[in-house]
Write an enzyme that holds these catalytic residues in place. Structure first.
Site, PDB file in Angstrom:
ATOM      1  N   TYR A 100       0.818  -1.215   0.000  1.00 33.82           N
ATOM      2  CA  TYR A 100       0.000   0.000   0.000  1.00 33.82           C
ATOM      3  C   TYR A 100       0.851   1.265   0.000  1.00 33.82           C
ATOM      4  CZ  TYR A 100      -4.629  -2.049   0.507  1.00 33.82           C
ATOM      5  OH  TYR A 100      -5.807  -2.694   0.279  1.00 33.82           O
ATOM      6  N   LYS A 156       3.776 -15.137   1.750  1.00 29.80           N
ATOM      7  CA  LYS A 156       4.149 -15.874   0.541  1.00 29.80           C
ATOM      8  C   LYS A 156       5.667 -15.981   0.493  1.00 29.80           C
ATOM      9  CE  LYS A 156       2.247 -16.932  -2.966  1.00 29.80           C
ATOM     10  NZ  LYS A 156       1.977 -18.314  -3.456  1.00 29.80           N
ATOM     11  N   ASP A 170      -1.999 -17.979   0.122  1.00 27.96           N
ATOM     12  CA  ASP A 170      -2.994 -18.568  -0.792  1.00 27.96           C
ATOM     13  C   ASP A 170      -3.651 -19.795  -0.164  1.00 27.96           C
ATOM     14  OD1 ASP A 170      -0.536 -19.876  -0.988  1.00 27.96           O
ATOM     15  OD2 ASP A 170      -0.714 -20.300  -3.128  1.00 27.96           O
ATOM     16  N   ASP A 230     -11.879  -9.626   3.482  1.00 28.94           N
ATOM     17  CA  ASP A 230     -13.117  -9.654   2.696  1.00 28.94           C
ATOM     18  C   ASP A 230     -13.642 -11.083   2.600  1.00 28.94           C
ATOM     19  OD1 ASP A 230     -13.049  -6.921   2.112  1.00 28.94           O
ATOM     20  OD2 ASP A 230     -13.634  -7.254   0.020  1.00 28.94           O
ATOM     21  N   ASP A 235      -6.083  -7.301   3.366  1.00 26.32           N
ATOM     22  CA  ASP A 235      -7.221  -6.703   2.662  1.00 26.32           C
ATOM     23  C   ASP A 235      -8.082  -7.804   2.054  1.00 26.32           C
ATOM     24  OD1 ASP A 235      -8.745  -4.578   1.484  1.00 26.32           O
ATOM     25  OD2 ASP A 235      -7.754  -5.027  -0.425  1.00 26.32           O
TER      26      ASP A 235
HETATM   27  C1  IPM Z   1     -10.401  -1.809   3.304  1.00 27.73           C
HETATM   28  C2  IPM Z   1     -10.677  -1.129   1.994  1.00 27.73           C
HETATM   29  C3  IPM Z   1      -9.571  -0.117   1.732  1.00 27.73           C
HETATM   30  C4  IPM Z   1      -8.269  -0.874   1.600  1.00 27.73           C
HETATM   31  C5  IPM Z   1      -9.793   0.806   0.524  1.00 27.73           C
HETATM   32  C6  IPM Z   1     -11.112   1.551   0.620  1.00 27.73           C
HETATM   33  C7  IPM Z   1      -8.649   1.761   0.344  1.00 27.73           C
HETATM   34  O1  IPM Z   1     -10.791  -2.072   0.977  1.00 27.73           O
HETATM   35  O2  IPM Z   1     -10.328  -1.111   4.330  1.00 27.73           O
HETATM   36  O3  IPM Z   1     -10.244  -3.027   3.307  1.00 27.73           O
HETATM   37  O4  IPM Z   1      -7.942  -1.378   0.525  1.00 27.73           O
HETATM   38  O5  IPM Z   1      -7.562  -0.980   2.605  1.00 27.73           O
HETATM   39 MG    MG Z   2     -10.695  -4.076   1.633  1.00 30.27          MG
END
Ligand code: IPM
Ligand code: MG
Length: 369
Positions: free
Chosen positions: A142, A193, A226, A254, A250
Site C-alpha cells: 500500500y 508468501k 494462498d 473480505d 485486505d
Molecule cells: C479496506 C478497503 C480499503 C483498503 C480501501 C477503501 C482503500 O478495501 O479497508 O479493506 O484497501 O484498505
Molecule cells: Mg478491503
C-alpha cells in the site's frame, strides 16, 4: 464525568446513512449520563474532495490525531472515478491510517447464530465462527516506494507497486497478534508468501523470532497466504488469529467477511502504538464494507457493521467493555427477532431498512443497558 471525544467521518455512499444510526447509539449512552461523548463531524473521501479539492484536509487529520477515537463510514464511488490518483477518495483513508500510524487493523469475523444460514457456506462450517484477522496497515504494497506509472520511450506504459517491510514493522504487529491470541484461543497463524516474496521470508523469520523470544506460550503456525485463503472456506473454525501483511489482509478479511453472512456485518479497529506517557492509542474504527454506491441514499444499507465499530471503540478506546458487550448483545437479539436488512435477508424473515434496523437495535439496547 469522563468525556470521550469522537471524530465522526461519515464519508461517501452509504457512509452518512450508517453513521446516522451510530449517532443515535452515541446519544443513547450520553442520555444514560455515565460518560459524555463529545462528537464532531468532518468530511472525508469524495465529499471532502468536492468541498476542498483534497480527500482529507490537514485540519481534519489534526482533529483525528487529537480525538480519543475516529469513527469512519466509507469512501469512494463512481462519481470520483476521474479525479487525479493521489486525490481519489481512498487516499483520504490511507493518509489517516499513515499519519496516525494505525499499524494494527483488527478485523473480527464472528458468525451470529441467527445468520449462519445467510453465509454462502454450510451452516456447520460457519456456525459459532469467531476468528480475528490482524492486518498490518501502514506498510507493504500500500505504501512502498516507488509506486508509479511511467511511459516508456516506445510508448508502452509501465506501473510499479513496491512491497517493503522492515523488522520493527513486522515485530510490532506480531506482538499484537500474540497479545490478542492470549485473550482468545491462544493460536496464531502467520500468513505470507515466503515461497515467492522476499518480504514473505522476512515476515516468516521475524514472526518466528518474536515467538521464540516473547511468546512461547502461544501456539504459532505458518501458512502460505494462498493456502490460508483456501482453508478459510474449507474449514474456517481451525483459525483463531490470522496475522498478515497489508495486501493479504485486505483480501483475506473480505473473504472472512462472507463467512459471517454479509460484509455488512463486520466492524474493524485500527490502532496505533500506546502513547508512552498516557498509555492511550490513536484509533480509528470503521465498517469493513465500502460505500456501496448502488444502494446509497435509499435507506437500505445495513448499519450493523458501523454500530459494531462504535462498540469496538468503546472496548478499545474508552474502557467500556461492558457497554460494548451490550451493543453486541443488542445486535444479536435484533437478528434473533428475525429482522434483516436486504444484504442478510433470508426466507421467513422481515426485511427492514437502515433506520428501522437502528431503531430495533436501540430498543434491544434499552432493554439490556
Ligand atoms: C479496506 C478497503 C480499503 C483498503 C480501501 C477503501 C482503500 O478495501 O479497508 O479493506 O484497501 O484498505
Ligand atoms: Mg478491503
Amino acid at each position: 464525568m469522563t468525556t470521550h471525544s469522537l471524530l465522526l467521518l461519515p464519508g461517501d455512499g452509504i457512509g452518512p446513512e450508517v453513521m446516522a444510526e451510530v449517532e443515535r447509539v452515541v446519544a443513547f449512552f450520553n442520555k444514560k449520563g455515565k460518560v459524555n461523548f463529545k462528537t464532531e463531524t468532518a468530511l472525508v473521501g469524495g465529499a471532502a474532495y468536492d468541498a476542498s479539492g483534497v480527500p482529507v484536509t490537514d485540519e481534519t487529520v489534526a482533529k483525528a490525531m487529537a480525538a480519543d477515537a475516529v469513527i469512519f463510514g466509507a469512501v469512494g464511488g463512481p462519481k470520483w472515478d476521474k479525479v487525479p490518483y493521489d486525490k481519489r477518495p481512498e487516499a483520504g483513508l490511507l493518509r489517516l491510517r499513515k499519519d496516525l500510524d494505525l499499524f494494527a487493523n483488527l478485523r473480527p469475523a464472528i458468525c451470529y447464530p441467527a445468520l449462519a444460514e445467510a453465509s454462502s457456506l454450510k451452516r456447520e462450517l460457519v456456525e459459532g465462527l469467531d476468528i480475528l484477522i490482524l492486518r498490518e496497515l501502514t506498510g507493504g504494497t500500500y505504501f512502498g516506494q516507488p509506486k508509479e506509472m511511467v511511459t516508456l520511450e516506445n510508448g508502452q506504459r509501465r506501473a510499479v507497486d513496491t512491497t517493503v517491510y522492515t523488522t520493527p514493522e513486522i515485530e510490532r504487529i506480531a506482538r499484537v497478534a500474540f497479545d490478542l491470541a492470549r485473550k482468545r484461543r491462544n493460536l496464531v497463524h502467520s500468513a505470507e508468501k515466503r515461497n515467492v516474496m522476499i518480504t514473505g521470508v522476512l515476515w516468516n523469520q521475524t514472526v518466528t523470532a518474536v515467538h521464540e523470544k516473547e511468546a512461547k506460550d502461544v501456539k504459532l503456525e505458518h501458512i502460505l497466504a494462498d493456502a490460508c485463503a483456501m482453508q478459510l472456506v474449507r474449514n474456517p473454525k481451525q483459525f483463531d488469529v490470522i496475522v498478515c501483511d497489508n495486501l493479504f489482509g485486505d483480501m483475506l478479511s473480505d473473504e472472512a467477511a462472507m463467512l459471517t453472512g454479509s460484509i455488512g456485518m463486520l466492524p474493524s479497529a485500527s490502532l496505533g502504538a500506546p502513547d508512552p506517557k498516557t498509555g492511550k492509542r490513536r484509533a480509528l474504527y470503521e465498517p469493513v464494507h465500502g460505500s456501496a454506491p448502488d444502494i446509497a441514499g435509499k435507506g437500505l444499507a445495513n448499519p450493523i457493521a458501523a454500530i459494531a465499530s462504535y462498540a469496538m471503540a468503546l472496548r478499545y478506546s474508552c474502557d467500556m467493555g461492558r457497554e460494548a458487550d451490550q451493543i453486541d448483545k443488542a445486535i444479536a437479539n435484533t437478528l434473533g427477532r428475525g429482522l434483516r436488512t436486504g444484504d442478510i435477508m433470508q426466507p421467513n424473515m422481515r426485511q427492514i431498512g437502515t433506520k428501522d434496523m437502528g431503531s430495533a437495535i436501540l430498543e434491544e439496547l434499552a432493554a439490556i443497558a
